[in-house]
Structure formats: C-alpha cells, structure tokens
Write an enzyme that holds these catalytic residues in place. Sequence first.
Site, PDB file in Angstrom:
ATOM      1  N   HIS A  42       0.827  -1.203   0.000  1.00 22.92           N
ATOM      2  CA  HIS A  42       0.000   0.000   0.000  1.00 22.92           C
ATOM      3  C   HIS A  42       0.864   1.257   0.000  1.00 22.92           C
ATOM      4  O   HIS A  42       1.027   1.927   1.022  1.00 22.92           O
ATOM      5  CB  HIS A  42      -0.953  -0.028   1.197  1.00 22.92           C
ATOM      6  CG  HIS A  42      -2.070  -1.003   1.018  1.00 22.92           C
ATOM      7  ND1 HIS A  42      -2.633  -1.719   2.031  1.00 22.92           N
ATOM      8  CD2 HIS A  42      -2.735  -1.401  -0.100  1.00 22.92           C
ATOM      9  CE1 HIS A  42      -3.583  -2.510   1.568  1.00 22.92           C
ATOM     10  NE2 HIS A  42      -3.661  -2.333   0.267  1.00 22.92           N
ATOM     11  N   CYS A  96       3.457 -12.265   1.763  1.00 23.66           N
ATOM     12  CA  CYS A  96       4.497 -12.289   2.799  1.00 23.66           C
ATOM     13  C   CYS A  96       4.440 -13.638   3.526  1.00 23.66           C
ATOM     14  O   CYS A  96       3.350 -14.100   3.893  1.00 23.66           O
ATOM     15  CB  CYS A  96       4.287 -11.152   3.792  1.00 23.66           C
ATOM     16  SG  CYS A  96       5.464 -11.241   5.152  1.00 23.66           S
ATOM     17  N   HIS A 124      -9.815  -4.843   4.760  1.00 24.31           N
ATOM     18  CA  HIS A 124      -8.410  -4.764   4.334  1.00 24.31           C
ATOM     19  C   HIS A 124      -8.068  -6.049   3.589  1.00 24.31           C
ATOM     20  O   HIS A 124      -8.536  -7.134   3.955  1.00 24.31           O
ATOM     21  CB  HIS A 124      -7.514  -4.600   5.565  1.00 24.31           C
ATOM     22  CG  HIS A 124      -6.070  -4.373   5.214  1.00 24.31           C
ATOM     23  ND1 HIS A 124      -5.236  -5.397   4.851  1.00 24.31           N
ATOM     24  CD2 HIS A 124      -5.322  -3.247   5.154  1.00 24.31           C
ATOM     25  CE1 HIS A 124      -4.033  -4.907   4.585  1.00 24.31           C
ATOM     26  NE2 HIS A 124      -4.059  -3.593   4.775  1.00 24.31           N
ATOM     27  N   GLU A 126      -5.495  -7.965   3.419  1.00 28.82           N
ATOM     28  CA  GLU A 126      -4.903  -9.074   4.203  1.00 28.82           C
ATOM     29  C   GLU A 126      -5.995  -9.819   4.976  1.00 28.82           C
ATOM     30  O   GLU A 126      -6.026 -11.051   5.023  1.00 28.82           O
ATOM     31  CB  GLU A 126      -3.850  -8.538   5.183  1.00 28.82           C
ATOM     32  CG  GLU A 126      -3.227  -9.658   6.011  1.00 28.82           C
ATOM     33  CD  GLU A 126      -2.331  -9.164   7.147  1.00 28.82           C
ATOM     34  OE1 GLU A 126      -1.699  -8.106   7.009  1.00 28.82           O
ATOM     35  OE2 GLU A 126      -2.293  -9.849   8.193  1.00 28.82           O
ATOM     36  N   THR A 163      -1.452  -8.968  10.772  1.00 24.59           N
ATOM     37  CA  THR A 163      -0.032  -8.757  11.119  1.00 24.59           C
ATOM     38  C   THR A 163       0.279  -7.352  11.610  1.00 24.59           C
ATOM     39  O   THR A 163       1.248  -7.156  12.328  1.00 24.59           O
ATOM     40  CB  THR A 163       0.858  -9.017   9.878  1.00 24.59           C
ATOM     41  OG1 THR A 163       0.372  -8.207   8.804  1.00 24.59           O
ATOM     42  CG2 THR A 163       0.857 -10.474   9.491  1.00 24.59           C
TER      43      THR A 163
HETATM   44 FE1  SF4 Z   1       5.254  -9.188   6.137  1.00 23.35          FE
HETATM   45 FE2  SF4 Z   1       5.193  -7.856   8.436  1.00 23.35          FE
HETATM   46 FE3  SF4 Z   1       6.088  -6.669   6.265  1.00 23.35          FE
HETATM   47 FE4  SF4 Z   1       3.499  -7.223   6.455  1.00 23.35          FE
HETATM   48  S1  SF4 Z   1       4.651  -5.781   7.732  1.00 23.35           S
HETATM   49  S2  SF4 Z   1       4.776  -7.559   4.678  1.00 23.35           S
HETATM   50  S3  SF4 Z   1       3.582  -9.150   7.593  1.00 23.35           S
HETATM   51  S4  SF4 Z   1       7.022  -8.443   7.302  1.00 23.35           S
END
Ligand code: SF4
Length: 301
Positions: A42, A96, A124, A126, A163
């Site tokens: 984002h 990720c 969202h 995720e 996360t």
């Molecule tokens: Fe991965 Fe954490 Fe980065 Fe999100 S913030 S992409 S979960 S490492």
Amino acid sequence: MEILLAREMGFCFGVERAISLVYQAREEDPEGEICVLHEIVHNKHVIRELEQKSIRCVEALDEIPSGRMVVSAHGVSPEVVRTARARGLHVLDATCPLVTRIHRIVRQLAEQGKHVILLGDEGHSEVTGIVGQAPDQVLVIHSPDQVDTLPAEWEDVALLSQTTQDRAQFATMVDRLKTRFPQLQVFDTICDATARRQRAIRELARCCQVIFVVGSTSSANANRLCDIARDCGADARLIENADALREEELQGLATVGVSAGASTPEVLISHVVDRLIGFGGVVREIPIQIETSEDEHGTGH
Ligand code: SF4
C-alpha cells in the site's frame, strides 16, 4: 527545530520480497501482461514505479485478461487462486511468508472445528485473504467491546491477529476474551517488523510534539503508527511525501519526529528529512530513556 528519526521505519523484508518478485517477473517476461491483484504494497510511489514498467495493480480478477497474476504481499483466499488458474492465468505468489503462516494456522484450526476470531480491519485485503481460508469459521473483530456480541454457543475458540495490529490492543483483546473463553487458544501473529516500528514510534512520541509518518492513507501499518503516536500524546500526521510539509505549520515546534510505514520506500523518507533540514531543522539522536514494565507489556512478545 530538532528532528528525531524513529529507530525502525520503512520497508520490511516482506515488502522488499514482494516488490522484487514483481520486478523479477518483468525481467523474465519483458513484453508480457503482468498484473498484481490488489496493490502489491500500500504505497502510491511503489505503484507508480511499477506502472512505468507496464505492471498494473488491479482490484478484481476480471481486470486481468491473460498472462501473469501476482498475488500481493497481503495474500488472497484459495478461492481466488483457484479461479485465476481456471481462467488460464499464471499465478505468482508474493504473499508475505508471515501472512502465509496465518493462512496455514487458520486452515488447521478450521479443520479441528474451532471458531477463529481475527483482530483486524474488516475490508483490508490481508484480512479478506485470511477470512477466505475458512470463511464459515472466521469472525473479524476490531474492538474488545465486540466480545460481548460473539455467538453464545461458541466454546472452542482461537484468537489471531492481522499482522499490523497494535500489540497493546491485542493484549487487551486476549484479556477480554479469556474472561469469556478460559480455554482460549492465542496466536500472536503480529509481525515483528510491525512490532519494532510500533515500539520505535512509542519511543519517539515521548520526545516529539509532532511526528510525521510517511506512508499512504491505504497503509494499515502506517495508520496504526499514527494512532499509537496519538495514544502516547504526540500529534501525528500521515504524509504521502515531502510535498505535504509546509514551513508555516512547523513554526514554534522545538522537536519533530519522522517515522514511516513498512511499505514506504527509503527515498520518500529521505526527502522528508531533507525538506525538514531545509526548513532549518537539525537531526539529533533520540535521548536514551529507561523502559518501564508497562512499555514491555505494550510492545514485547
Ligand atoms: Fe510481512 Fe510484516 Fe512486512 Fe506485512 S509488515 S509484509 S507481515 S514483514
């Protein structure tokens, strides 16, 4: 005016990995159609740079006619991947690994017949991808007040987190849920990169009147950093880039801070710092502070 920089900010490993996977796909296929389902991360700057390589980020599968479809760092549901493959798209997964781990846990819990509560921001990408792992068994909540509205017949319950959620908020949620479900199974799935950036902005908020958080409005983790700074008593402003800084708004400020979301490229952070220096600011070390047990509770594992 003093400028203090957060000890941890900017790109995390998951974001770097996702972006490099997309560029690698372009190198392997210089002319072909490459689309990313949802924004790869984002951040508008990152998206614009991809567009210069003719890589589009789209919001729906229907917008991808053929070629390669890259799954963004936030992940998608298995159903989306199945549909894409059925349409003949070549799917590349830039999810990720920490999000993939959540997907795996959710599927295992669902197979065991448990109800899964996810602390997250409804809508969202995720969160949508996590829910899609077991749509009938995952319920998203975002506030401890919602615990009282959970179905009365639920007994076997597990808690996970998006996360990028705030660890202090997650700890509050655990306490509230345990009063209702003493056998609650808890999975702290907030990523360490997020936790370190949250810890760093808490530290910054103790010393600064205003913190500029560099990131896009769509970035969950950048918005969370602003919320945390405000909770700690600092004024926090989410800015896309250095152009948002106005010299007149800095008048009278003795100390300002700079932080950035995990999806913010280093170049944008540098421009913000350079502009603040251009307005007469001087970069200083953050004063060392002795941590309290409360700090540990709010940010540690
Ligand atoms: Fe991965 Fe954490 Fe980065 Fe999100 S913030 S992409 S979960 S490492």
